[in-house]
Design a protein around this motif. Structure first.
Motif, PDB file in Angstrom:
ATOM      1  N   ILE A 107     -39.504  25.491 -14.262  1.00  0.00           N
ATOM      2  CA  ILE A 107     -38.746  26.494 -13.665  1.00  0.00           C
ATOM      3  C   ILE A 107     -40.256  27.700 -12.944  1.00  0.00           C
ATOM      4  O   ILE A 107     -40.314  28.319 -12.023  1.00  0.00           O
ATOM      5  CB  ILE A 107     -38.463  27.291 -14.778  1.00  0.00           C
ATOM      6  N   ALA A 108     -40.925  27.272 -13.803  1.00  0.00           N
ATOM      7  CA  ALA A 108     -42.251  28.386 -14.132  1.00  0.00           C
ATOM      8  C   ALA A 108     -42.963  28.409 -12.507  1.00  0.00           C
ATOM      9  O   ALA A 108     -43.344  29.268 -12.346  1.00  0.00           O
ATOM     10  CB  ALA A 108     -43.053  28.441 -15.393  1.00  0.00           C
ATOM     11  N   GLY A 109     -43.309  27.091 -12.517  1.00  0.00           N
ATOM     12  CA  GLY A 109     -43.770  26.688 -11.153  1.00  0.00           C
ATOM     13  C   GLY A 109     -43.243  27.145  -9.759  1.00  0.00           C
ATOM     14  O   GLY A 109     -43.855  27.381  -9.165  1.00  0.00           O
ATOM     15  N   TYR A 110     -42.081  27.036  -9.901  1.00  0.00           N
ATOM     16  CA  TYR A 110     -40.597  27.770  -8.942  1.00  0.00           C
ATOM     17  C   TYR A 110     -41.385  28.612  -8.811  1.00  0.00           C
ATOM     18  O   TYR A 110     -41.441  29.985  -7.670  1.00  0.00           O
ATOM     19  CB  TYR A 110     -39.790  27.183  -8.467  1.00  0.00           C
ATOM     20  N   LEU A 111     -40.798  30.231  -9.876  1.00  0.00           N
ATOM     21  CA  LEU A 111     -40.713  30.965  -9.825  1.00  0.00           C
ATOM     22  C   LEU A 111     -41.758  31.823  -9.845  1.00  0.00           C
ATOM     23  O   LEU A 111     -41.903  32.885  -8.973  1.00  0.00           O
ATOM     24  CB  LEU A 111     -40.497  31.994 -11.673  1.00  0.00           C
ATOM     25  N   SER A 112     -43.685  31.443  -9.651  1.00  0.00           N
ATOM     26  CA  SER A 112     -44.431  32.006  -9.602  1.00  0.00           C
ATOM     27  C   SER A 112     -44.465  31.943  -7.721  1.00  0.00           C
ATOM     28  O   SER A 112     -45.361  32.761  -7.552  1.00  0.00           O
ATOM     29  CB  SER A 112     -46.016  31.442  -9.642  1.00  0.00           C
ATOM     30  N   ARG A 113     -43.998  30.712  -7.375  1.00  0.00           N
ATOM     31  CA  ARG A 113     -44.065  31.776  -6.411  1.00  0.00           C
ATOM     32  C   ARG A 113     -43.252  32.942  -5.463  1.00  0.00           C
ATOM     33  O   ARG A 113     -43.477  33.374  -4.086  1.00  0.00           O
ATOM     34  CB  ARG A 113     -43.406  30.011  -4.854  1.00  0.00           C
ATOM     35  N   TYR A 114     -42.175  33.584  -6.548  1.00  0.00           N
ATOM     36  CA  TYR A 114     -41.174  34.773  -5.830  1.00  0.00           C
ATOM     37  C   TYR A 114     -41.448  35.840  -6.584  1.00  0.00           C
ATOM     38  O   TYR A 114     -40.917  36.686  -6.460  1.00  0.00           O
ATOM     39  CB  TYR A 114     -39.807  33.972  -5.760  1.00  0.00           C
ATOM     40  N   ALA A 115     -41.439  35.829  -8.158  1.00  0.00           N
ATOM     41  CA  ALA A 115     -41.278  36.986  -8.483  1.00  0.00           C
ATOM     42  C   ALA A 115     -42.980  36.675  -9.684  1.00  0.00           C
ATOM     43  O   ALA A 115     -44.063  36.283  -9.157  1.00  0.00           O
ATOM     44  CB  ALA A 115     -40.722  36.441  -9.216  1.00  0.00           C
ATOM     45  N   ASP A 116     -43.463  38.541 -10.093  1.00  0.00           N
ATOM     46  CA  ASP A 116     -44.463  38.218 -10.916  1.00  0.00           C
ATOM     47  C   ASP A 116     -44.381  38.725 -12.408  1.00  0.00           C
ATOM     48  O   ASP A 116     -45.025  38.934 -13.298  1.00  0.00           O
ATOM     49  CB  ASP A 116     -45.764  38.936 -10.417  1.00  0.00           C
TER      50      ASP A 116
END
Length: 397
Positions: A107-116
């Motif tokens: 999840i963190a791998g995906y989330l880091s692409r879109y949010a901070d």
């Protein structure tokens, strides 16, 4: 593709869902474009329900739609205003095996692409808290909440494709409009990541190397998102097998009949399909014009201007011959596609605005010479010439 693409008709969503399940036409991946309020969410649920009936109540479809987002409830801690978190519904089979999946890193791998922002999942209490820099338990926006839910779903999809025991019964993947509240930059990023995942699903193999694809249906009303998906799915990737897929325009016709029209050779079909819809609505004999049709027309003019590298609809208006008409059309489109007119409610236009709408539509389509498709096998006639009212005749209802 020679001749007109065949238009297939379905009496209701159940027959359409059955067709999508039983006959992918040799393709493991189907892309559907449809306008809002067509019935995409209900179609995804019919698709899922057919599988449950066939398998004695056991689901064979992992899906993402508006119901999926409802499995997450925001808690604002009204009393203390400190312990804010996102509550997960543990009663849903969507979260089967969640504690054993070790999803946090994915999840963190995906989330880091879109949010901070960062997150922490409390698997015992079925809740997620969020933090950023030194702030704990922060309130995130609705768009950020949606993107987190989407990243969690993508992580679950990866485990399903890996053959995790909790999702081995799933043979289908159905994704409907995953990008609510996202800006265009994130929409492009999400589309690219999703296309990569769906390519993997369509070309999946088992441990022996034999084909074991997950059949996929994807639907969206978002033009940019859909175009990126078409481009990414259709592009040949070095070292990857070519993905056989089909693209359709899904339309709900009069009487509750649904139609599918193949659009493989015309990835921007839905833009001109919108114009064809406006032509039908503007027909003085058989159509009916509502205030929200000005929004649709303005949107198409904006897309046309963007296609030619211009910032706004003034490019389209400048192409018209009559200066007085340009001023009138500009005023009308600015006024009648804003404020209360932007609400998609079935409020019929007044007669003066109907005539004005027909004039703008006729001049626009004539100047830019669109080749409009037949949405149905027996389309309505083109827009009839409208009389030229004086500029002052523009109404506000």
């Amino acid at each position: 593709m020679s001749g007109k693409p065949k238009i297939n008709k379905y009496a209701n969503l159940k027959t359409l869902a059955k067709k999508l399940r039983d006959d992918h036409g040799g393709a493991e991946l189907i892309l559907l474009y449809a306008y809002n309020r067509t019935g995409k969410t209900r179609l995804s649920m019919e698709f899922k329900d057919i599988g449950k009936r066939k398998n004695n109540g056991t689901a064979d479809t992992l899906y993402f739609n508006a119901y999926t987002e409802d499995l997450f409830t925001w808690e604002n801690d009204l009393e203390g205003d400190t312990a804010r978190y996102l509550q997960l519904n543990p009663d849903s089979t969507f979260f089967n095996g969640l504690k054993d999946l070790a999803l946090d890193e994915t999840i963190a791998g995906y989330l880091s692409r879109y949010a901070d922002f960062d997150f922490d999942i409390d698997y015992g209490a079925w809740k997620v808290s969020f933090r950023k820099d030194d702030e704990e338990n922060i309130k995130i926006s609705r768009g950020e909440e949606n993107i987190f839910i989407w990243c969690l779903f993508m992580a679950i999809c990866e485990r399903m494709l890996d053959g995790h025991v909790s999702y081995q019964s799933n043979k289908y993947l159905y994704i409907d409009d995953p990008i609510s509240s996202l800006d265009d930059n994130n929409a492009i990023s999400v589309a690219c990541d999703l296309a990569k995942l769906l390519r993997r699903a369509a070309s999946r193999t088992d441990q022996t190397g034999a084909p074991a694809p997950i059949k996929v249906v994807f639907s969206s009303h978002h033009a940019l998102f859909f175009n990126v998906m078409c481009n990414e799915i259709g592009r040949s990737k070095e070292g990857e097998p070519r993905v056989t897929h089909k693209r359709y325009f899904l339309h709900r016709a009069d009487g509750g009949v649904y139609t599918l029209r193949a659009t493989e050779d015309t990835p921007f079909f839905h833009h001109v399909a919108t114009l064809a819809e406006l032509q039908r609505a503007a027909d003085p004999n058989t159509g009916k014009l509502y205030t929200f049709h000005f929004n649709a027309l303005r949107s198409i003019m904006e897309k046309t201007a963007s296609f030619f590298g211009h910032a706004d609809i003034s490019f389209c208006l400048k192409a018209l011959d009559n200066e007085e008409d340009r001023a009138l059309y500009n005023r009308a489109l600015n006024l009648l596609s804003r404020g209360k007119y932007a609400i998609h409610e079935p409020t019929e236009m007044g007669e003066d605005n109907k005539e004005l709408f027909r004039r703008i539509l006729r001049d626009f389509t004539t100047k830019f010479q669109f080749a409009l498709p037949d949405i149905l096998e027996n389309p309505a006639a083109a827009v009839a010439p409208a009389p030229n009212p004086a500029p002052a005749a523009m109404a506000t209802t």
